[in-house]
Design a protein around this motif. Structure first.
Motif, short mmCIF file in Angstrom:
data_model
loop_
_atom_site.label_atom_id
_atom_site.label_comp_id
_atom_site.label_asym_id
_atom_site.label_seq_id
_atom_site.Cartn_x
_atom_site.Cartn_y
_atom_site.Cartn_z
N TRP A 1 -57.98 -0.97 -27.04
CA TRP A 1 -57.35 0.19 -26.41
C TRP A 1 -58.01 1.47 -26.87
CZ3 TRP A 1 -54.68 4.66 -27.39
CH2 TRP A 1 -53.96 5.19 -26.33
N TRP A 2 -58.26 1.63 -28.17
CA TRP A 2 -58.89 2.84 -28.69
C TRP A 2 -60.33 2.97 -28.23
CZ3 TRP A 2 -56.55 6.97 -30.20
CH2 TRP A 2 -55.27 6.89 -30.74
N ILE A 3 -61.05 1.87 -28.15
CA ILE A 3 -62.44 1.90 -27.67
C ILE A 3 -62.47 2.34 -26.21
CG2 ILE A 3 -64.41 0.43 -27.08
CD1 ILE A 3 -63.76 -1.13 -29.67
N THR B 1 -58.71 -5.52 -21.77
CA THR B 1 -57.63 -5.13 -22.68
C THR B 1 -56.29 -5.64 -22.14
OG1 THR B 1 -58.86 -3.15 -23.30
CG2 THR B 1 -56.51 -3.18 -23.80
N LEU C 1 -60.15 4.09 -24.63
CA LEU C 1 -59.74 5.49 -24.55
C LEU C 1 -60.91 6.41 -24.88
CD1 LEU C 1 -57.48 7.58 -24.19
CD2 LEU C 1 -57.06 7.39 -26.65
N LEU C 2 -61.68 6.09 -25.90
CA LEU C 2 -62.86 6.87 -26.26
C LEU C 2 -63.89 6.87 -25.13
CD1 LEU C 2 -64.41 8.49 -28.40
CD2 LEU C 2 -65.32 6.31 -29.21
N LEU D 1 -55.20 -3.21 -30.13
CA LEU D 1 -55.30 -1.80 -30.50
C LEU D 1 -56.75 -1.33 -30.56
CD1 LEU D 1 -52.52 -1.35 -33.19
CD2 LEU D 1 -52.65 -0.31 -30.93
N ALA D 2 -57.62 -2.16 -31.11
CA ALA D 2 -59.04 -1.80 -31.17
C ALA D 2 -59.62 -1.65 -29.76
CB ALA D 2 -59.81 -2.85 -31.96
N ARG E 1 -52.53 -8.12 -32.61
CA ARG E 1 -52.24 -6.70 -32.42
C ARG E 1 -53.46 -5.85 -32.73
NH1 ARG E 1 -47.07 -3.41 -33.55
NH2 ARG E 1 -47.93 -1.32 -33.87
#
Length: 54
Positions: free
Chosen positions: A29-31, A12, A33-34, A26-27, A22
């Motif tokens: 980062w969210w993956i 990332t 984080l999960l 963002l995808a 972007r």
């Protein structure tokens, strides 16, 4: 499992450094984080077997 998460975080960061789209950053980062949340939930709720047996 921890190594995979650190690898994903590194990927990332590399995507951000290379000015990827972007949506991709963002995808990713969210993956990640999960994945971190799920790993922490697993570590917190699992018992720690720290007994040494030879």
């Amino acid at each position: 499992m921890d190594t995979l998460i650190f690898g994903g975080l590194l990927a990332t960061m590399i995507a951000m450094y290379r000015d990827a789209s972007r949506a991709l950053v963002l995808a990713a980062w969210w993956i990640m984080l999960l994945a971190v949340i799920l790993l922490m939930a697993h570590h917190i709720t699992s018992g720690l077997a720290l007994k040494l047996s030879y």
